[in-house]
Design an enzyme around this catalytic site. Structure first.
Site, mmCIF file in Angstrom:
data_model
loop_
_atom_site.group_PDB
_atom_site.id
_atom_site.type_symbol
_atom_site.label_atom_id
_atom_site.label_comp_id
_atom_site.label_asym_id
_atom_site.label_seq_id
_atom_site.Cartn_x
_atom_site.Cartn_y
_atom_site.Cartn_z
ATOM 1 N N ASP B 11 0.901 -1.311 -0.051
ATOM 2 C CA ASP B 11 -0.004 0.096 -0.103
ATOM 3 C C ASP B 11 0.722 1.224 0.061
ATOM 4 O OD1 ASP B 11 -2.046 -1.496 0.174
ATOM 5 O OD2 ASP B 11 -2.806 -1.066 1.889
ATOM 6 N N ASP B 130 -13.912 -6.168 -5.625
ATOM 7 C CA ASP B 130 -14.091 -6.572 -4.173
ATOM 8 C C ASP B 130 -15.241 -6.970 -4.044
ATOM 9 O OD1 ASP B 130 -11.565 -5.364 -3.446
ATOM 10 O OD2 ASP B 130 -12.441 -3.430 -3.334
#
Lengths: 193, 251
Positions: B11, B130
């Protein structure tokens, strides 16, 4: 060493340029016939779709110049495929340096092939110091059929030519610039030719 | 034989890695390039950088990071997070990214998948999905899993394949962060319905979970973050274990 990467608008040229920089060679990006002809070594890259890539080559007249080159030329991925006679992708006539055709993988395997696979039956100075069944990074939906010019083989549903050589012309289906240290070795071997 | 891929995910915020990273031998654990090099040396097959910057300025620094990664790392990498235009993708690829992943922007405007695959080739278009189960149905979620939609996971995956996606990165929100294993039932269904590679994401906690997602989940690749970043599962050990279980990996 004057290394030129043919820049005709197709593909991830930066990665190739950086890979040579890691080997200590600054490559020149160019689509200028004079600059290309004057090079010691030439990289012919290519990522994307065959028909539009071939059209871009024709627009710049490079399709006529490439087959007349006398110095070592390395086609990478789509670059190798465009050096073949024909590709099924977009029903496209290629430059025709390599005496073979490019076909689409059948749907018995996932398409594109994406990831690391092995190369074997290595036959060329391009693979000096590279062991049989070394892993290379590949991303492609079309493959070159075997011919007398096959210098490396790979299996993916079908056994195909993952590298080709005809005189001063070399082609690799895999991405040596993304294939870790073994890939770097192949690029160094090309520089040493 | 094509090998199964192990993909650490980093990230990135304002050009720096976030979340704790517990790596020894790193001069700067916040430097994505240092981390990426370390993973490449350990035998990671690919890397994913997920940009979670909230500002335009923050995103600008990502381009510079992509350039530095491409300069120094010799394995392929994908960049994702907040990508919604052809121009943005063009800039990332020009900087040396191998693939981009798009998520919410594809749901909002599915034509984006066609545009990207037509212009750059499907090999560089990863569609990240997702999803979580609502009343037994897998539903696509947006904005990092926070906004539910009525879209069925399997229908959406099929649609993006038809539109030209080269790969699916499926994260189960039900499994993400649990360390209880990947969503193998849904993954194997995706793998059987689609003919493009599927990357499993969400739930990695042990070596066995990776074995399971390649065997039961029929995944082509597995992505994880914290188990790698905190050294809980070192990449070389994981690959050795996979090989012992007759799973084809690059060693």
């Amino acid at each position: 060493m004057k290394l030129v990467i043919i820049n005709y608008g197709a593909g991830n040229i930066k990665s190739i340029q950086f890979a040579f920089k890691r080997l200590g060679v600054d490559a020149i990006l160019s689509n200028n016939p004079e600059t290309i002809r004057a090079a010691d070594k030439i990289i012919f890259p290519g990522v994307g779709e065959a028909r539009s890539a071939m059209r871009m080559l024709k627009e710049s007249g490079l399709d006529k110049i490439i087959p007349t080159l006398k110095q070592p030329v390395l086609g990478i991925c789509l670059g190798m495929q465009l050096l073949c006679k024909y590709t099924e992708e977009g029903d496209t006539k290629g430059i025709g340096v390599f005496n073979t055709a490019v076909k689409r993988f059948s749907n018995v395997v996932k398409v594109p092939q994406m990831g690391w696979n092995v190369i074997n039956n290595l036959k060329s100075d391009l693979f000096k110091g590279v062991k049989e069944n070394e892993y290379m990074y590949l991303v492609h939906s079309y493959y070159a059929e075997h011919c007398d010019e096959t210098i490396a083989k790979t299996d993916y549903g079908v056994n195909y030519a993952s590298a080709l050589q005809h005189n001063n012309f070399y082609g690799v289906q895999f991405h040596p610039e993304k294939s870790s240290t073994a890939g770097a070795r192949i690029l160094q071997n090309f520089l040493n030719l | 034989m094509l090998t199964k891929r192990i993909i650490p995910c980093l990230d990135i915020k304002n050009g720096r890695t976030v979340k704790g990273v517990n790596f020894i031998d790193l001069r700067d654990a916040g430097d994505p390039v240092e981390l990426a090099k370390q993973y490449a040396n350990q035998g990671a097959d690919e890397l994913v950088f997920l940009d979670i910057s909230a500002t335009l300025e923050g995103r600008g620094t990502t381009l510079d990071m992509v350039l530095r990664v491409a300069e120094q790392v010799n394995i392929p990498f994908t960049v994702g997070g907040g990508i919604s235009s052809v121009e943005h993708v063009d800039a990332l690829l020009q900087c040396g990214a191998d693939k981009v992943s798009i998520n919410s922007s594809a749901v909002k405007r599915p034509e984006l998948v066609n545009e990207l695959s037509n212009k750059f080739g499907s090999q560089c278009v990863v569609v990240a999905i997702d999803a979580k189960q609502i009343n037994g149905q897998w539903k696509v979620h947006l904005a990092g899993g926070s906004i539910p939609t009525e879209i069925d996971l399997f229908e959406w995956a099929k649609e993006v394949e038809t539109r030209g996606a080269g790969e699916i990165l499926f994260t189960s929100m039900d499994h993400d962060g649990t360390k209880n294993g990947f969503a193998n039932e849904a993954l194997s269904k995706l793998s059987e319905t689609l003919n493009i590679p599927i990357i499993a994401s969400g739930g990695a906690g042990s070596v066995q979970h990776f074995i399971d997602t390649f065997e039961e989940g029929k995944s082509d690749a597995a992505l994880a973050a914290s188990v790698f970043h905190f050294g809980e599962i070192p990449v070389p050990k994981l690959k050795e274990a996979l090989k012992k279980n007759n799973i084809s990996v690059r060693l």
